[in-house]
Motif scaffolding. Structure first.
Motif, mmCIF file in Angstrom:
data_model
loop_
_atom_site.group_PDB
_atom_site.id
_atom_site.type_symbol
_atom_site.label_atom_id
_atom_site.label_comp_id
_atom_site.label_asym_id
_atom_site.label_seq_id
_atom_site.Cartn_x
_atom_site.Cartn_y
_atom_site.Cartn_z
ATOM 1 N N GLY A 33 0.850 -1.190 0.000
ATOM 2 C CA GLY A 33 0.000 0.000 0.000
ATOM 3 C C GLY A 33 0.886 1.241 0.000
ATOM 4 N N ALA A 72 1.947 2.989 2.515
ATOM 5 C CA ALA A 72 2.968 2.939 3.559
ATOM 6 C C ALA A 72 4.120 2.001 3.170
ATOM 7 N N HIS A 129 5.909 -7.744 -0.071
ATOM 8 C CA HIS A 129 4.963 -8.843 -0.269
ATOM 9 C C HIS A 129 3.546 -8.307 -0.272
ATOM 10 N N LYS A 171 -0.463 -9.327 -0.709
ATOM 11 C CA LYS A 171 -1.403 -10.456 -0.660
ATOM 12 C C LYS A 171 -2.215 -10.587 -1.950
ATOM 13 N N ILE A 224 -4.112 14.921 -0.911
ATOM 14 C CA ILE A 224 -2.718 14.902 -0.444
ATOM 15 C C ILE A 224 -2.304 16.332 -0.110
ATOM 16 N N SER A 266 1.451 -12.885 -2.345
ATOM 17 C CA SER A 266 2.361 -13.300 -1.276
ATOM 18 C C SER A 266 1.803 -12.770 0.044
ATOM 19 N N GLU A 267 1.161 -13.646 0.790
ATOM 20 C CA GLU A 267 0.465 -13.232 2.001
ATOM 21 C C GLU A 267 1.322 -13.437 3.241
ATOM 22 N N ALA A 268 1.507 -12.362 3.984
ATOM 23 C CA ALA A 268 2.246 -12.458 5.242
ATOM 24 C C ALA A 268 1.275 -12.901 6.329
ATOM 25 N N ILE A 277 -19.579 5.771 4.871
ATOM 26 C CA ILE A 277 -19.409 6.694 3.780
ATOM 27 C C ILE A 277 -19.366 5.920 2.479
ATOM 28 N N TYR A 324 -15.680 4.190 9.323
ATOM 29 C CA TYR A 324 -14.401 4.684 9.834
ATOM 30 C C TYR A 324 -13.913 3.804 10.972
ATOM 31 N N PRO A 340 -11.059 9.833 8.160
ATOM 32 C CA PRO A 340 -10.491 10.675 7.102
ATOM 33 C C PRO A 340 -10.809 12.161 7.241
ATOM 34 N N GLY A 365 -4.537 10.196 6.657
ATOM 35 C CA GLY A 365 -4.110 8.806 6.865
ATOM 36 C C GLY A 365 -2.929 8.405 5.993
ATOM 37 N N CYS A 420 -1.072 10.420 4.185
ATOM 38 C CA CYS A 420 0.025 11.386 4.352
ATOM 39 C C CYS A 420 0.888 11.004 5.560
ATOM 40 N N ALA A 446 1.047 8.047 6.958
ATOM 41 C CA ALA A 446 1.646 6.730 6.699
ATOM 42 C C ALA A 446 2.953 6.892 5.918
HETATM 43 P P1 FAD Z 1 -3.432 0.113 2.943
HETATM 44 O O1 FAD Z 1 -3.652 1.191 1.964
HETATM 45 O O2 FAD Z 1 -4.610 -0.579 3.508
HETATM 46 O O3 FAD Z 1 -2.455 -0.963 2.279
HETATM 47 C C1 FAD Z 1 -2.206 -2.212 2.856
HETATM 48 C C2 FAD Z 1 -1.718 -3.171 1.774
HETATM 49 O O4 FAD Z 1 -1.356 -4.413 2.379
HETATM 50 C C3 FAD Z 1 -2.789 -3.496 0.745
HETATM 51 O O5 FAD Z 1 -2.220 -3.488 -0.533
HETATM 52 C C4 FAD Z 1 -3.252 -4.896 1.155
HETATM 53 O O6 FAD Z 1 -3.758 -5.657 0.064
HETATM 54 C C5 FAD Z 1 -1.962 -5.489 1.682
HETATM 55 N N1 FAD Z 1 -2.140 -6.558 2.650
HETATM 56 C C6 FAD Z 1 -3.108 -6.685 3.593
HETATM 57 N N2 FAD Z 1 -2.904 -7.798 4.330
HETATM 58 C C7 FAD Z 1 -1.776 -8.373 3.849
HETATM 59 C C8 FAD Z 1 -1.045 -9.537 4.215
HETATM 60 N N3 FAD Z 1 -1.435 -10.317 5.230
HETATM 61 N N4 FAD Z 1 0.088 -9.844 3.518
HETATM 62 C C9 FAD Z 1 0.501 -9.049 2.496
HETATM 63 N N5 FAD Z 1 -0.172 -7.937 2.101
HETATM 64 C C10 FAD Z 1 -1.288 -7.601 2.780
HETATM 65 N N6 FAD Z 1 -5.708 9.533 3.648
HETATM 66 C C11 FAD Z 1 -5.214 10.688 3.145
HETATM 67 O O7 FAD Z 1 -4.018 10.972 3.315
HETATM 68 N N7 FAD Z 1 -6.009 11.536 2.415
HETATM 69 C C12 FAD Z 1 -7.334 11.262 2.194
HETATM 70 O O8 FAD Z 1 -8.031 12.018 1.529
HETATM 71 C C13 FAD Z 1 -7.880 10.084 2.749
HETATM 72 N N8 FAD Z 1 -9.194 9.789 2.551
HETATM 73 C C14 FAD Z 1 -9.706 8.664 3.111
HETATM 74 C C15 FAD Z 1 -11.071 8.396 2.969
HETATM 75 C C16 FAD Z 1 -11.635 7.267 3.555
HETATM 76 C C17 FAD Z 1 -13.110 7.009 3.449
HETATM 77 C C18 FAD Z 1 -10.805 6.341 4.270
HETATM 78 C C19 FAD Z 1 -11.379 5.093 4.901
HETATM 79 C C20 FAD Z 1 -9.433 6.599 4.402
HETATM 80 C C21 FAD Z 1 -8.873 7.772 3.843
HETATM 81 N N9 FAD Z 1 -7.510 8.060 3.980
HETATM 82 C C22 FAD Z 1 -7.012 9.216 3.467
HETATM 83 C C23 FAD Z 1 -6.604 7.149 4.704
HETATM 84 C C24 FAD Z 1 -5.791 6.276 3.794
HETATM 85 O O9 FAD Z 1 -6.613 5.601 2.868
HETATM 86 C C25 FAD Z 1 -5.036 5.237 4.615
HETATM 87 O O10 FAD Z 1 -4.470 5.842 5.744
HETATM 88 C C26 FAD Z 1 -3.917 4.608 3.779
HETATM 89 O O11 FAD Z 1 -4.468 3.879 2.718
HETATM 90 C C27 FAD Z 1 -3.047 3.702 4.638
HETATM 91 O O12 FAD Z 1 -2.051 3.086 3.856
HETATM 92 P P2 FAD Z 1 -1.431 1.707 4.270
HETATM 93 O O13 FAD Z 1 -0.398 1.425 3.248
HETATM 94 O O14 FAD Z 1 -1.043 1.735 5.701
HETATM 95 O O15 FAD Z 1 -2.622 0.652 4.201
#
Ligand code: FAD
Ligand code: 5PR
Length: 377
Positions: free
Chosen positions: A9, A11, A29, A31, A44, A120-122, A171, A258, A283, A288, A290, A292
């Motif tokens: 993702g 992050a 990795h 999933k 952003i 590739s699932e952790a 939402i 949320y 959100p 979120g 940003c 991350a």
């Molecule tokens: P994720 O984006 O969830 O990525 C996780 C990744 O890990 C995914 O690709 C998933 O498939 C993978 N994964 C999951 N489990 C496993 C596993 N076991 N093994 C391997 N891979 C796995 N943030 C902003 O900055 N601006 C915004 O405008 C904004 N709007 C939002 C609106 C809504 C309605 C919501 C719910 C959130 C919003 N956010 C916003 C927050 C933002 O979407 C998240 O904070 C951000 O996506 C977090 O990134 P991440 O990489 O931590 O997690």
């Protein structure tokens, strides 16, 4: 030094690129079988833009992302707040589809030659530096990063104390065609609230390439409005000016509630937890992703400069956590006061994260693109 990262993702990829650029070997990795972004649009702020620059994705993002000249709030059709943004002031905000942001970050990861293993699932990790995959493979690393999102399996395999909160209201997010809404005030981000004849809200945000992001909010007990597929008669009657878009939604859109997640600590030995896995937030301040990416970048900077990984991870948390905690608490408070019509908070408290210069960025190199659809500064 080698890092194994769970989750491709925002992050996980930001961490991978930042570490790679500091000389690490990294492997990510994912999933899912394919790399793609879910959930319509994203905002952003300046802090996120600075991180994008530091991970080589800014130019691709700015090339297309919408830069609204203003951010309006309207209640029952009346403009109650107007904030100039993206001009000479410091409120830099780009709005885009999630796929646009994701593609730019993936492209940078590819340029760095980063290996992303799909399907590739952790399933877990060990504090001494092991990432465990489904099927039983165990991968050793100097640093393991859990970036697997709000329902992180890697985090849950370790003895963290996790506090969760789910909100009542959900939402619906959807992308529609922007063609009917061009020029003038339609270039703004517009937060439409209605209290008469019923409480509904649409957050309107132009994106790249003629796309428009709607975040549609209704109280959960409004069974007619808070359901999928959305009811065009109900939404169209409350927001008649948006009807040309509302009528094209059909059965598209995605419903989410949320969630807030808080951990007692962000690391265990050589395992760091980042992004939504560590600190999901509502959100309301659009921070979120940003946060991350900011914390992913500072993690890379700090583990590279220190010698003891576990100690570096504790320093990283001590440095970054106060701003994250503040932003999470503010976002949660805004989500709780939703019924009062709380939107963005335009002050140093609400914008503290947006105005923060992220650790690991080079401020002197940040030259934001200031392009305005209305041509005015
Ligand atoms: P994720 O984006 O969830 O990525 C996780 C990744 O890990 C995914 O690709 C998933 O498939 C993978 N994964 C999951 N489990 C496993 C596993 N076991 N093994 C391997 N891979 C796995 N943030 C902003 O900055 N601006 C915004 O405008 C904004 N709007 C939002 C609106 C809504 C309605 C919501 C719910 C959130 C919003 N956010 C916003 C927050 C933002 O979407 C998240 O904070 C951000 O996506 C977090 O990134 P991440 O990489 O931590 O997690
Ligand atoms: N900002 C953004 C957003 O998507 C939402 C909110 C604020 C970018 C809802 O999705 O207030 O809930 C909000």
């Amino acid at each position: 030094m080698h890092a194994e990262i769970a989750g491709a993702g925002f992050a996980g990829l930001a961490a991978a690129i930042a570490l790679r650029r500091r000389g690490w070997s990294v492997r990510v990795h994912e999933k899912e079988a394919e790399l793609r972004a879910f959930g319509a649009g994203i905002f952003i702020w300046e802090n996120g833009q600075r991180v994008l620059q530091a991970i080589g994705a800014y130019d691709d993002v700015a090339n297309g992302a919408h830069q609204a000249p203003g951010y309006e709030t309207r209640r029952n059709g009346v403009n109650v707040s107007f904030q100039r943004i993206n001009g000479a002031n410091r409120f830099l905000l780009q709005t885009m589809t999630r796929q646009h942001l994701y593609s730019a970050i993936i492209a940078s990861a590819r340029r760095e030659g980063i290996e992303i293993v799909t399907s590739s699932e952790a399933v877990g990790a060990r504090p001494e530096g092991v990432l465990e995959l489904a099927g039983g493979r165990r991968l050793e690393a100097d640093l393991v990063i859990a970036a697997d999102g709000v329902r992180s399996a890697v985090r849950d395999s370790l003895p963290f104390d996790v506090k969760r909160h789910k909100y009542q209201d959900g939402i619906v997010r959807v992308l529609v065609d922007r063609a009917p809404f061009v020029g003038g005030d339609w270039e703004h981000v517009i937060d439409f609230w209605a209290f008469e004849p019923r409480t509904l809200r649409i957050l309107y945000a132009p994106c790249e390439a003629g796309k428009l992001y709607f975040a549609m909010m209704a109280p959960r007990d409004d069974k007619e409005a808070a359901t999928l597929p959305i009811n065009p008669a109900v939404w169209g009657s409350v927001f008649p000016m948006l009807r040309p878009a509302i009528e094209t939604i059909g059965d598209r859109g995605r419903y989410d509630v949320y969630e807030t997640t808080r951990l007692d600590r962000w690391s265990a030995g050589r395992v760091a937890v980042i992004g939504d896995a560590a600190h999901a937030l509502p959100p309301t301040l659009a921070q979120g992703a940003c946060l991350a990416m900011m914390n992913a970048l500072s993690l890379a900077e700090i583990v590279t400069s220190g010698s003891d990984i576990a100690a570096s991870l504790q320093r990283w948390e001590a440095q970054e956590r106060p701003l994250t905690d503040h932003t999470q608490a503010r976002s949660a408070e805004l989500a709780r006061t939703r019924a009062l019509g709380a939107g963005m908070q335009w002050d140093d408290i609400g914008l503290r994260a947006a105005l923060h210069v992220p650790f690991g960025t080079r401020p002197e190199e940040f030259a934001p693109a200031r392009r305005f659809a209305d041509g005015k500064p």
